[in-house]
Design a protein around this motif. Structure first.
Motif, PDB file in Angstrom:
ATOM      1  N   ARG A 238       0.982   4.075  -2.989  1.00 18.85           N
ATOM      2  CA  ARG A 238       0.691   5.491  -2.718  1.00 18.85           C
ATOM      3  C   ARG A 238       1.838   6.383  -3.182  1.00 18.85           C
ATOM      4  NH1 ARG A 238      -4.067   7.661  -1.429  1.00 18.85           N
ATOM      5  NH2 ARG A 238      -2.992   9.131  -0.094  1.00 18.85           N
ATOM      6  N   GLU A 239       3.054   5.958  -2.922  1.00 17.52           N
ATOM      7  CA  GLU A 239       4.224   6.744  -3.330  1.00 17.52           C
ATOM      8  C   GLU A 239       4.298   6.858  -4.852  1.00 17.52           C
ATOM      9  OE1 GLU A 239       7.600   9.060  -2.747  1.00 17.52           O
ATOM     10  OE2 GLU A 239       6.124   8.361  -1.291  1.00 17.52           O
TER      11      GLU A 239
ATOM     12  N   TYR B 242       0.834  -1.198   0.000  1.00 13.49           N
ATOM     13  CA  TYR B 242       0.000   0.000   0.000  1.00 13.49           C
ATOM     14  C   TYR B 242       0.873   1.255   0.000  1.00 13.49           C
ATOM     15  CZ  TYR B 242      -3.387   3.491   1.535  1.00 13.49           C
ATOM     16  OH  TYR B 242      -4.167   4.615   1.622  1.00 13.49           O
ATOM     17  N   ASP B 243       1.916   1.271   0.847  1.00 17.44           N
ATOM     18  CA  ASP B 243       2.810   2.430   0.909  1.00 17.44           C
ATOM     19  C   ASP B 243       3.495   2.673  -0.426  1.00 17.44           C
ATOM     20  OD1 ASP B 243       2.110   2.725   3.551  1.00 17.44           O
ATOM     21  OD2 ASP B 243       3.932   1.750   4.342  1.00 17.44           O
TER      22      ASP B 243
ATOM     23  N   ARG C  76       1.632   9.268  -6.010  1.00 19.83           N
ATOM     24  CA  ARG C  76       2.008  10.648  -5.703  1.00 19.83           C
ATOM     25  C   ARG C  76       3.032  11.169  -6.712  1.00 19.83           C
ATOM     26  NH1 ARG C  76       5.970  13.325  -3.379  1.00 19.83           N
ATOM     27  NH2 ARG C  76       7.114  11.446  -2.813  1.00 19.83           N
TER      28      ARG C  76
END
Length: 160
Positions: A115-116, A111-112, A119
């Motif tokens: 998201r990165e 998930y991290d 972004r």
């Protein structure tokens, strides 16, 4: 008879000349073969065969190395297989809890990372628009100031 002897002598002379020419041709071909050098066609074939064998061995070694690396990585990430056929219920619960916590951790990391990436993609798509807008705004501002006479003539439209 004289004609026969003359014909025989002529024939012998022709045969002698032919033998002489054959001898010169053989000597020339021997000299040509001697000049060919070290790499004869047979040696070239042997060399190609050896190179192919060596390349096949190298390819096999590389494949074995990659397979061993893959097995090592799988072992590192997944752990060694456990013998659960005769395990107690408590042991099975502990193993399931370990796997569950590992899955939660991996999902969190996934998930991290997602998201990165999202972004960075957003920033990459917005940055050119922001830059072009700011450039447009600064140019229009300088032209407006120039028109109303607030900018000195030496600073007009980026000239020096």
């Amino acid at each position: 008879m004289a004609d026969d002897e003359a014909k025989k002598a002529k024939q012998a002379e022709i045969e002698r000349k032919r033998a002489e020419v054959r001898k010169r041709m053989e000597e020339a071909s021997k000299a040509k073969k001697a000049k060919k050098g070290f790499m004869t066609p047979e040696r070239k074939k042997k060399l190609r065969l050896l190179l192919r064998k060596k390349a096949a061995e190298e390819l096999k070694k590389e494949q074995e190395r990659k397979a061993a690396e893959r097995r090592r990585i799988i072992e590192e990430r997944c752990g060694s297989p456990r013998n659960l056929s005769d395990a107690s219920e408590d042991t099975l619960q502990k193993v399931c809890q370990d796997y569950y916590s590992k899955v939660l951790k991996l999902e969190s990391e996934k998930y991290d990372v997602e998201r990165e990436v999202a972004r960075k993609e957003f920033e990459a798509s917005v940055a050119p628009i922001t830059f072009s807008f700011s450039l447009y705004f600064s140019l229009s501002l300088s032209l407006t100031l120039d028109l109303i006479g607030l900018v000195p003539s030496s600073k007009r439209c980026g000239t020096r």
